[in-house]
Scaffold this active site. Sequence first.
Site, short mmCIF file in Angstrom:
data_model
loop_
_atom_site.label_atom_id
_atom_site.label_comp_id
_atom_site.label_asym_id
_atom_site.label_seq_id
_atom_site.Cartn_x
_atom_site.Cartn_y
_atom_site.Cartn_z
N HIS A 103 0.84 -1.21 0.00
CA HIS A 103 0.00 0.00 0.00
C HIS A 103 0.87 1.24 0.00
O HIS A 103 1.95 1.27 0.57
CB HIS A 103 -0.96 0.02 1.20
CG HIS A 103 -0.29 -0.10 2.54
ND1 HIS A 103 0.10 -1.31 3.05
CD2 HIS A 103 0.05 0.83 3.44
CE1 HIS A 103 0.66 -1.11 4.23
NE2 HIS A 103 0.66 0.18 4.51
N HIS A 105 0.57 5.30 1.06
CA HIS A 105 -0.18 6.35 1.75
C HIS A 105 -0.14 7.60 0.88
O HIS A 105 0.91 7.97 0.37
CB HIS A 105 0.48 6.70 3.09
CG HIS A 105 0.55 5.57 4.06
ND1 HIS A 105 -0.29 5.49 5.16
CD2 HIS A 105 1.35 4.48 4.13
CE1 HIS A 105 0.02 4.40 5.86
NE2 HIS A 105 1.01 3.77 5.25
P1 5GP Z 1 1.70 0.75 7.42
O1 5GP Z 1 1.60 -0.74 7.23
O2 5GP Z 1 2.06 1.48 6.17
O3 5GP Z 1 2.62 1.13 8.55
O4 5GP Z 1 0.32 1.31 7.88
C1 5GP Z 1 -0.90 0.64 7.71
C2 5GP Z 1 -2.00 1.69 7.66
O5 5GP Z 1 -3.24 1.02 7.60
C3 5GP Z 1 -2.06 2.63 8.89
O6 5GP Z 1 -1.98 3.97 8.44
C4 5GP Z 1 -3.40 2.31 9.52
O7 5GP Z 1 -4.03 3.45 10.05
C5 5GP Z 1 -4.19 1.71 8.38
N1 5GP Z 1 -5.18 0.73 8.79
C6 5GP Z 1 -5.01 -0.26 9.69
N2 5GP Z 1 -6.13 -1.01 9.80
C7 5GP Z 1 -7.02 -0.46 8.94
C8 5GP Z 1 -8.38 -0.80 8.61
O8 5GP Z 1 -8.99 -1.73 9.13
N3 5GP Z 1 -8.99 -0.03 7.67
C9 5GP Z 1 -8.35 1.03 7.07
N4 5GP Z 1 -9.04 1.72 6.17
N5 5GP Z 1 -7.08 1.38 7.37
C10 5GP Z 1 -6.43 0.63 8.30
#
Ligand code: 5GP
Length: 139
Positions: A103, A105
């Site tokens: 993903h 951001h």
């Molecule tokens: P990363 O893996 O890049 O550190 O962050 C994962 C991102 O996914 C975080 O910004 C977090 O807020 C988001 N996130 C985690 N769980 C969920 C979810 O159930 N739904 C959504 N829409 N975002 C999520």
Amino acid sequence: MASYDPDNIFAKILRGEIPSETVYEDDATLAFMDIMPRSDGHLLVIPKTPCRNTLDATPDQLCAVIKTVQKLALAAKSAFDADGVTIQQFNEAAGGQEVFHLHFHVLPRHEGLPLRPAGNMGDMAAIKAHAEKIRQAIA
Ligand code: 5GP
């Protein structure tokens, strides 16, 4: 590197097993709002097919995702009248990754306004309103 876990939270979102606030989708990608937004309009772009991150993604997955990232970065910048856009992407836990489905951001930014701390649940009514602004900017 660990293998892809089909039960990660974004795989569940792709299968419709948990809700998400979609702002855009095409054959290869999905964009939806982050539930812990670090700026108003914080959204995520993912491929519809499985891969953990940039390290195991195919060139086709990366090309499809980055095209959607650009589309959504432009839409979010316009929707929030932002001065800039931060694009972040983390690889493996040591690289800051918490959800192991590729993903990006996309975070609209305003001059002098820092990102909010990570890990705080957003207000769902505000997130839905922000999603609608982004959808309208795409249309
Ligand atoms: P990363 O893996 O890049 O550190 O962050 C994962 C991102 O996914 C975080 O910004 C977090 O807020 C988001 N996130 C985690 N769980 C969920 C979810 O159930 N739904 C959504 N829409 N975002 C999520």
